[in-house]
Motif scaffolding. Structure first.
Motif, mmCIF file in Angstrom:
data_model
loop_
_atom_site.group_PDB
_atom_site.id
_atom_site.type_symbol
_atom_site.label_atom_id
_atom_site.label_comp_id
_atom_site.label_asym_id
_atom_site.label_seq_id
_atom_site.Cartn_x
_atom_site.Cartn_y
_atom_site.Cartn_z
ATOM 1 N N VAL A 86 0.964 -1.260 -0.071
ATOM 2 C CA VAL A 86 -0.099 -0.016 -0.031
ATOM 3 C C VAL A 86 0.744 1.254 -0.018
ATOM 4 C CG1 VAL A 86 -1.907 -1.323 1.027
ATOM 5 C CG2 VAL A 86 -0.357 -0.086 2.495
ATOM 6 N N TYR A 87 2.269 1.088 0.190
ATOM 7 C CA TYR A 87 3.088 2.308 0.091
ATOM 8 C C TYR A 87 3.632 2.456 -1.116
ATOM 9 C CZ TYR A 87 1.834 2.595 5.104
ATOM 10 O OH TYR A 87 0.857 2.697 6.305
ATOM 11 N N LYS A 127 10.666 4.242 1.241
ATOM 12 C CA LYS A 127 11.484 5.569 0.951
ATOM 13 C C LYS A 127 10.818 6.905 1.326
ATOM 14 C CE LYS A 127 14.585 3.927 -2.660
ATOM 15 N NZ LYS A 127 14.725 4.170 -4.032
ATOM 16 N N THR A 128 9.395 6.866 1.124
ATOM 17 C CA THR A 128 8.476 7.952 1.460
ATOM 18 C C THR A 128 7.418 7.669 2.678
ATOM 19 O OG1 THR A 128 7.093 7.521 -0.290
ATOM 20 C CG2 THR A 128 8.736 8.861 -0.810
ATOM 21 N N PRO A 129 8.093 7.339 4.044
ATOM 22 C CA PRO A 129 7.189 7.008 4.848
ATOM 23 C C PRO A 129 6.118 7.916 5.377
ATOM 24 C CG PRO A 129 9.084 7.848 5.939
ATOM 25 C CD PRO A 129 9.443 7.715 4.109
ATOM 26 N N GLY A 130 5.902 8.921 4.927
ATOM 27 C CA GLY A 130 4.823 9.852 5.114
ATOM 28 C C GLY A 130 3.687 9.563 4.235
ATOM 29 N N SER A 131 3.775 8.617 2.982
ATOM 30 C CA SER A 131 2.831 8.387 2.118
ATOM 31 C C SER A 131 1.720 7.752 2.840
ATOM 32 C CB SER A 131 3.420 7.665 0.925
ATOM 33 O OG SER A 131 3.823 6.406 1.455
ATOM 34 N N THR A 132 0.399 7.710 2.419
ATOM 35 C CA THR A 132 -0.651 7.117 2.974
ATOM 36 C C THR A 132 -1.334 6.233 1.994
ATOM 37 O OG1 THR A 132 -2.066 9.009 2.654
ATOM 38 C CG2 THR A 132 -0.955 8.974 4.565
ATOM 39 N N ALA A 133 -2.071 5.215 2.453
ATOM 40 C CA ALA A 133 -2.621 4.294 1.785
ATOM 41 C C ALA A 133 -3.890 5.060 1.134
ATOM 42 C CB ALA A 133 -3.422 3.063 2.578
ATOM 43 N N ARG A 190 4.870 -8.377 4.500
ATOM 44 C CA ARG A 190 5.343 -7.823 5.861
ATOM 45 C C ARG A 190 3.845 -6.778 6.210
ATOM 46 N NH1 ARG A 190 10.622 -7.432 6.374
ATOM 47 N NH2 ARG A 190 10.068 -7.670 8.685
ATOM 48 N N PRO A 191 3.658 -6.677 7.351
ATOM 49 C CA PRO A 191 2.534 -6.090 7.900
ATOM 50 C C PRO A 191 2.823 -4.566 7.332
ATOM 51 C CG PRO A 191 4.000 -6.469 9.796
ATOM 52 C CD PRO A 191 4.382 -7.492 8.642
ATOM 53 N N ASP A 192 1.802 -3.570 7.345
ATOM 54 C CA ASP A 192 1.818 -2.359 7.064
ATOM 55 C C ASP A 192 2.756 -1.472 7.546
ATOM 56 O OD1 ASP A 192 0.221 -2.805 5.073
ATOM 57 O OD2 ASP A 192 -1.755 -1.893 5.684
ATOM 58 N N SER A 193 2.767 -1.553 9.058
ATOM 59 C CA SER A 193 3.686 -0.853 9.965
ATOM 60 C C SER A 193 5.282 -0.986 9.507
ATOM 61 C CB SER A 193 3.517 -1.297 11.425
ATOM 62 O OG SER A 193 3.765 -2.765 11.395
ATOM 63 N N VAL A 194 5.479 -2.188 9.033
ATOM 64 C CA VAL A 194 7.019 -2.549 8.660
ATOM 65 C C VAL A 194 7.314 -2.056 7.126
ATOM 66 C CG1 VAL A 194 8.630 -4.308 8.183
ATOM 67 C CG2 VAL A 194 7.063 -4.588 10.086
ATOM 68 N N LEU A 195 6.231 -2.109 6.359
ATOM 69 C CA LEU A 195 6.483 -1.743 4.852
ATOM 70 C C LEU A 195 6.547 -0.274 5.259
ATOM 71 C CD1 LEU A 195 3.536 -3.584 3.102
ATOM 72 C CD2 LEU A 195 5.992 -3.862 3.033
ATOM 73 N N GLN A 196 6.004 0.560 5.966
ATOM 74 C CA GLN A 196 5.917 2.112 6.114
ATOM 75 C C GLN A 196 7.383 2.470 6.494
ATOM 76 O OE1 GLN A 196 3.484 3.931 8.769
ATOM 77 N NE2 GLN A 196 3.405 5.754 7.699
ATOM 78 N N ARG A 197 8.018 1.683 7.408
ATOM 79 C CA ARG A 197 9.272 1.957 7.536
ATOM 80 C C ARG A 197 10.550 1.586 6.563
ATOM 81 N NH1 ARG A 197 7.865 -0.782 12.456
ATOM 82 N NH2 ARG A 197 9.186 -2.409 12.151
ATOM 83 N N LEU A 198 10.127 0.558 5.881
ATOM 84 C CA LEU A 198 10.960 0.399 4.647
ATOM 85 C C LEU A 198 10.737 1.196 3.541
ATOM 86 C CD1 LEU A 198 10.710 -3.579 4.994
ATOM 87 C CD2 LEU A 198 12.540 -2.191 5.863
#
Length: 409
Positions: free
Chosen positions: A78-79, A345-351, A335-343
């Motif tokens: 989703v990221y 490049k743009t962690p501020g992006s949203t689903a 990976r769960p979304d919380s992990v995907l967000q950390r991995l």
């Protein structure tokens, strides 16, 4: 007083006389939501639990849950969603005119009461979604009914996620419908009669004598019933089921619906036009949970491999069937979304989905249930048994779209 008691008795399991859910039903939903949440945060994501939740009674319960689970069922990050299509996606696209015609005819697929201006925005997004996926996959061919799948996704997950989901579905679950010819679609429809033969030989023989073929089920199959159900909540329930199941599950559900109407069929005149007329009008009050359970049971008892051997269906190479095992395996290491967000490049992006939530905010994020009514349909010459009823079949094809009529001859 007696009437009041009877109404209370008929309220059904999980409901009170005023329509509220019982404590037991509410607890069951809370438990299911907790299981889904735990599956989503597990590392790797517990896909098997999500599949079971989507297929079991009630499905995924809410659109909010669907926006979280549907991407996992299709192995979508989703990221890392596709960018919104630019207007150049429409430039010189060979399917542009047909897509526009189909989308313009899809007004009933949008929530009842939606302002025309908001519907127009979503219709423009729908055109771009379809053309963007086709542009990304030049090996795929557009078919009439594809937009019904696309709009069901758009109304739940929003534009960018709809592109990602439709892209994946087009290469796996819907792949056989996107060949340059209808041969693969005909192959999938050909599983219907062998299923009926295994369960109710008398019904199978009646339909064979009537020479009704399987055209009546075509719109069910290629739109995942989205085109023929008037209540959008039923469409979503079936999408939960199909997204978590084998690509042939829609044809098993089609067989289950025919079996459910067995008495009606047998009591009708054994005539192609009469039986086609009866079956092509799908009832809107079907017991969907029961039918879903029976479809799963039929699939377990008579898997596609068994039917193919018995009905000489194995000669055709189905891309959807042959790639399904590989697709299922690909979903197991997410990976769960919380992990995907950390991995990312743009962690501020949203689903995806926020744009749609804003459009539908007045309804609390819920989607209205008024979709399109059943449009009687019999398209493309998939059956050699049209016989004297070809006029009736052609007339119903005209209601689907004039272009389809040309395919009958």
């Amino acid at each position: 007083m007696k009437r009041l008691k009877r109404k209370k008795q008929n309220a059904g399991v999980g409901a009170t006389e005023n329509g509220c859910v019982t404590k037991e039903s509410d607890n069951g939903k809370k438990q299911k939501l907790a299981q889904i949440h735990q599956a989503l945060i597990s590392d790797p994501v517990d896909i098997e639990t999500l599949r079971n939740a989507a297929a079991s009674k009630g499905g995924l319960l809410t659109d909010e849950v669907r926006r979280k689970v549907w991407p996992k069922l299709l192995n979508i990050n989703v990221y890392e969603l596709p960018h919104k299509p630019g207007r150049d996606v429409r430039k010189n696209h060979k399917d542009y005119n047909q897509v526009v015609l189909d989308v313009r005819r899809s007004m009933k697929r949008f929530p009842k009461g939606m302002p025309p201006s908001e519907r127009a925005v979503l219709q423009e997004q729908l055109i771009d979604i379809i053309l963007d996926v086709l542009k990304r996959n030049p090996q795929l061919y557009y078919y009439q009914g594809y937009h019904d799948v696309a709009v069901s996704l758009l109304l739940v997950v929003g534009e960018r996620m709809a592109i990602a989901m439709l892209d994946t579905l087009s290469n796996y679950h819907l792949r056989d419908f996107m060949d340059p010819t209808m041969d693969s679609t005909k192959h999938i429809l050909n599983y219907l009669m062998p299923i009926l033969e295994q369960v109710d030989r008398e019904l199978h023989d009646f339909m064979t004598r009537a020479e009704v073929g399987t055209i009546f089920a075509l719109s069910w199959l290629i739109t995942w019933f989205g085109h023929v159900l008037s209540d959008f909540k039923h469409t979503l329930r079936l999408y939960d089921f199909f997204l978590s199941s084998h690509p042939l599950m829609p044809i098993y559900l089609a067989a289950t619906i025919v079996l459910h109407r067995e008495k009606e069929v047998k009591q009708s005149e054994c005539d192609m036009a009469m039986v086609h007329h009866l079956l092509s009008r799908i009832p809107q009050d079907l017991p969907y949970e029961l039918l879903i359970s029976r479809a799963q049971d039929l699939f377990d008892r008579f898997p596609p491999s068994l039917l193919a051997k018995r009905a000489a269906l194995q000669s055709h190479k189905s891309i959807s069937i042959s790639t399904f095992q590989m697709f299922q395996l690909s979903t197991l290491d997410q990976r769960p979304d919380s992990v995907l967000q950390r991995l990312t490049k743009t962690p501020g992006s949203t689903a995806s989905g926020q744009g749609l939530d804003a459009v539908l905010s007045r309804d609390g994020g819920r989607l209205w249930g008024e979709g399109n009514r059943m449009v009687k349909m019999a398209v493309w010459g998939l059956s050699a048994t049209l016989g004297a009823a070809v006029f009736a079949v052609a007339q119903t094809a005209m209601e689907w779209g004039p272009e389809v009529l040309l395919q009958l001859f």
